[in-house]
Design an enzyme around this catalytic site. Structure first.
Site, PDB file in Angstrom:
ATOM      1  N   GLU A 475       0.847  -1.180   0.000  1.00 17.12           N
ATOM      2  CA  GLU A 475       0.000   0.000   0.000  1.00 17.12           C
ATOM      3  C   GLU A 475       0.887   1.236   0.000  1.00 17.12           C
ATOM      4  OE1 GLU A 475      -3.457  -0.450   2.283  1.00 17.12           O
ATOM      5  OE2 GLU A 475      -4.283   1.431   1.572  1.00 17.12           O
ATOM      6  N   GLU A 737      -2.331   0.597  13.239  1.00 22.24           N
ATOM      7  CA  GLU A 737      -3.437   0.999  12.366  1.00 22.24           C
ATOM      8  C   GLU A 737      -4.783   0.822  13.058  1.00 22.24           C
ATOM      9  OE1 GLU A 737      -3.742  -1.457   8.880  1.00 22.24           O
ATOM     10  OE2 GLU A 737      -5.013   0.003   7.846  1.00 22.24           O
TER      11      GLU A 737
END
Ligand code: RAM
Length: 884
Positions: A475, A737
């Site tokens: 990502e 996260e």
């Protein structure tokens, strides 16, 4: 007098080489310990040479004595600057009494290449080019050339589509890594400028470069390679001035030669493989025979603009050695696992001895499985594997060039069974955009200090040319929402003006036709699209935050046309009627989804409010009136649609209340009830938050602002999940996260999306600085011109300290509770002022440096508030004491 002028900066940088700002802005600091120290006037002299400057011959610009207290963002006002021009400058200031300082030490800036026509070089590269899924070896390029005379000055202007490492006469040029960085290559490529005189001499010289795929043609996300182009290309121009004043230029062109060598593959995501047996020893120095090399290919120039780099480059800023050597598992398995003790971003240097032809494999992970092996499932499709094939000639030291990983643990395998590795086989090399550290936060609770360290490590790891969501899986994108929630915290910790100025160009480059800002910048596929509420709004929130942090109006002006297009897009969408908003919502909340339409309505109002203020700052009264009206309408619409007359907010989530309160969307009459509801929702969850990316940053602020400081502290000090300290209790060294990235009962969260280095929830750092330590910015006098010092002790803390290296000098608030007293040591930088809120119920008992505060030197009583005495102070150091 003892006052001096130091820290001369041009466009936030010390002596920047190769800028392309037409009217560079200058800044300096006054060093003056006296209370009330301030500047009444300044004079800048600017000359074309250091000799002229020293002689007072300001042939470029002499401002004369200007009565003005500004010492930041002072625009150069001499004649138009041309490509390559160097300007030397110095400054002196007058204090409040009209006494002048001596001239500062000289400083300089140098212009880059301002015009496309300045580039005579051609784009070159190799014929080697893989496919969407097949990587190829890195091309080496070289060219020998003769310099007839001794060199006085030399500049290298260089960039690449892809990545370059430039060499001159056997040595790499500069200390930048992964240059020229990541941009939307359809629109913009950044070039770098190096002073290389010291690497050249009369006679035979060799220029060379190694090219890597980087973001341009390497893997991006899970979408394969070649997103922008099929292979890397180099553009370089070496301009030499001889001692006799004549010049010679070497450019990349068809006469360069190329070959592939030891780097069999180099990819930011997948890793790098270096076969040391194939090394091209001596390739970058004279005397090397390149007969077997091929002529390079030349390429048409891309449509993209060639622009200078406004922010700091990526560099190696720190080295980590394993906290623990390989353990038992390693010894019996032959798979060596090292723990660097810190989840970091960068690469490792390998030091190894072994037989020729052995391929050592390095794998990377942020965390371990319970059995001590690497947990790599959360990297998704990323291989994140480096490999080194040994030459077999004694100790070999290798560090990859064109890759980076996010990791704490390194696994080394592939060695013969009889080789034993010790801790010094591995060094972690930390890489990121090299932004100066500006903030320190500390307090009496070591767990909160670890949280702060985790926030800073998250920023270091993810501010790598672009603010990315995460550094490890497939990502690593410039997610707009993440950047928006974190930028304020980021601007306390580090000097981020240049870094974000660069990224805001990336953002504008991929703004959609309709005016929407995208979800990620640079965009990685197709047109920009719409990032949706809370993500696209980064286009307004980020410039505004930079203005607050640095008083930078130019960044607002630069971004303003794009922001207006964005607002027009929102206005159209809102006019189309209610509902149907998409986007990511309150991303990763804990079973508390907030309606997306509510989020859209809230951010619409908020962006309109910021636009009103921005238009005012820029002096556009018509626009300000327009956005004020939009804001009022959006606010009314929010109330009509989402707030009940009893003070409930539809959705009934913490985030719904938080956004409504943070953005002042509710009628004052129902505010108290909304706060009560918010607290009730927190209590129902046994003093836990349930907010996701959008609600979390505002949550503690809303609580402390509306009289619920204790609840805010309870959330800060909470150690069971979801909370900020839960990961700290689990040994986290970065921000996770997810609130539940790993839990005792469920183990790892889904490997589909579980990064252990994501800065978004680190946005609580802003609250640590401004509420716990008590250092807050004033939007009326931004950029720390005026600080609001309002420490709010709580949470069982006995002291806290926030220190900011502002553009004016150090600003510090340091409080402690001792023997029933509240003590506050304060430093206010010269040329700034502060309003100080001392918590006390008895203003008459407050002292400053042992005097009653209302009679202390330079301290002006400014009233009392709810449980506090307020003072106005100019620059200086102060020690306030109040009975607690
Ligand atoms: C995730 C990213 C990022 C977030 C988006 C919506 O995949 O990691 O943090 O902004 O999705």
């Amino acid at each position: 007098m003892s006052t001096t002028v130091t820290a001369l900066r041009c466009e936030y940088a010390e002596n920047p080489l190769g800028i392309d700002v037409e009217r560079p802005r200058l800044g300096w600091q006054m060093v003056d310990d006296r209370r009330g120290a301030c500047q009444s006037a300044w004079q800048v002299q600017c000359a074309s040479s250091i000799e002229k400057l020293a002689a007072g011959q300001a042939d470029l610009w002499d401002s004369g004595q200007v009565s003005d207290d500004r010492c930041t963002h002072v625009e150069y006002a001499g004649p138009e600057l041309t490509s390559r021009q160097r300007a030397w400058w110095r400054v002196r200031v007058w204090d409040a009494a009209g006494e002048a300082t001596a001239w500062s030490e000289p400083a300089w800036w140098e212009m880059g290449l301002l015009d496309k026509a300045d580039w005579s070089a051609r784009w070159i590269g190799s014929e080697v080019c893989g496919s969407a899924w097949v990587s190829t070896p890195c091309p080496f390029l070289r060219k020998g050339f003769t310099l007839a005379k001794p060199v006085a000055q030399a500049r290298l202007y260089v960039t690449a589509l892809g990545l370059y490492e430039f060499h001159l006469n056997g040595r790499k040029v500069g200390d930048q890594l992964l240059a020229p960085g990541w941009t939307d290559y359809r629109h913009r490529v950044r070039y770098q400028v190096y002073d290389v005189a010291e690497q050249l001499s009369a006679g035979e010289n060799v220029a060379g470069a190694v090219l890597g795929d980087g973001w341009y043609c390497g893997h991006i996300e899970f979408r394969g390679r070649q997103r922008w182009g099929d292979r890397p290309r180099l553009l370089a121009q070496l301009e030499v001035t001889f001692a006799d004043g004549t010049t010679q230029t070497l450019t990349t062109d068809e006469s360069w030669r190329t070959a592939t060598g030891p780097i069999l593959e180099a990819d930011l995501l997948q890793g790098e493989h270096h076969d040391a047996r194939r090394e091209l020893t001596g390739w970058d120095a004279a005397g090397y025979d390149d007969a077997a090399w091929k002529p390079v290919q030349t390429f048409e120039p891309p449509a993209a603009a060639l622009v200078a780099m406004p922010g700091p480059p990526v560099r190696a800023t720190q080295e980590l050695t394993p906290v623990e050597g390989p353990g038992d598992y390693s010894r019996w398995s032959g798979i060596w696992i090292f723990d660097l003790g810190q989840n970091m971003v960068g690469r490792v240097r390998l030091r190894i001895t072994g037989p020729a032809g052995t391929t050592v494999k390095l794998r990377f992970a942020e965390v371990l499985n319970p059995d001590g092996t690497l947990y790599t499932e959360n990297l998704r499709s990323v291989r994140a594997t480096d490999a080194y094939t040994l030459r077999g000639e004694g100790e070999e030291v290798w560090e990859p060039r064109f890759t980076f990983h996010g990791f704490r643990y390194v696994e080394v395998s592939g060695l013969p069974k009889d080789v034993t590795l010790t801790a010094d086989a591995i060094t972690g090399v930390v890489m990121h955009s090299d932004m100066p550290t500006t903030g320190t936060f500390e307090c009496s609770d070591e767990r909160v200090n670890q949280l702060q360290r985790n926030i800073v490590w998250g920023q270091r790891g993810n501010f790598l040319d672009v603010p990315t969501d995460c550094p490890q899986r497939d990502e690593r994108l410039g997610w707009t929402g993440d950047a928006q929630v974190f930028i304020r915290t980021a601007s306390w910790n580090m000097q981020v003006a240049g870094f974000f100025r660069k990224w805001l160009c990336d953002l504008t480059d991929c703004q959609s036709e309709s005016g929407a800002y995208p979800a990620t910048a640079p965009v990685t596929f197709g047109a920009g699209g719409d990032g949706g509420p809370g993500w696209a709004d980064a286009g307004v929130i980020c410039p505004w935050t930079l203005y607050l942090a640095y008083g930078d109006t130019r960044i607002l002006r630069e971004q303003y046309p794009g922001m207006r297009r964005y607002m027009a897009h929102l206005e159209r969408k809102n006019a189309e009627g209610h509902g149907g908003w998409g986007g990511f919502g309150d991303w990763l909340n804990i079973d508390a989804d907030t309606p997306k339409d509510l989020i859209a309505a809230a951010f619409y109002a908020y962006s309109a409010e910021l636009m009103t203020r921005i238009a005012e700052v820029l002096g556009d009264a018509d626009d300000a009136a327009h956005y004020r009206e939009i804001h009022q309408r959006a606010r009314a619409a929010f109330q009509h649609r989402f707030a009940t007359p009893a003070g409930l907010v539809i959705g009934q989530t913490q985030t719904a209340y938080v956004l409504a309160l943070a953005f002042d969307l509710l009628d004052e009459s129902v505010r108290d009830e909304a706060v009560k509801q918010l607290v009730e929702h927190i209590r129902q969850r046994k003093m836990h938050l349930s907010t996701g990316f959008l609600g979390t940053p505002y949550l503690p602020h809303v609580l402390s602002r509306f009289g619920e400081l204790d609840v805010a502290y309870a959330l800060l000090m909470q150690t069971s999940w979801p909370s900020w300290l839960y990961p700290v209790t689990q040994g986290a060294t970065t921000i996770w996260e997810r609130w539940d990235g790993w839990t005792h009962d469920k183990g790892f969260q889904t490997p589909k999306m579980n990064s252990f280095n994501h800065y978004a929830y680190g946005a609580v750092g802003d609250w640590l600085y401004n509420t716990v330590a008590g250092v807050e910015l004033d939007a009326e006098r931004p950029g720390d011109r005026h600080a609001i010092i309002q420490p709010r002790p709580g949470g069982g803390l006995s002291w806290a300290r926030g220190r900011i290296e502002t553009l004016y000098g150090p600003l510090e608030s340091h409080w402690r509770l001792t023997d029933g007293r509240f003590e506050l040591d304060l430093t206010v930088p010269p040329n700034t002022t502060a309003t100080v809120h001392v918590p006390t119920t008895d203003a008459s008992a407050v002292t400053e440096s042992g005097q009653p505060a209302d009679r202390a030197q330079a301290v002006q009583p400014a009233g009392t508030g709810d449980g506090e005495a307020i003072y106005a102070v100019p620059a200086g150091r102060y020690s306030f004491v109040a009975p607690a």
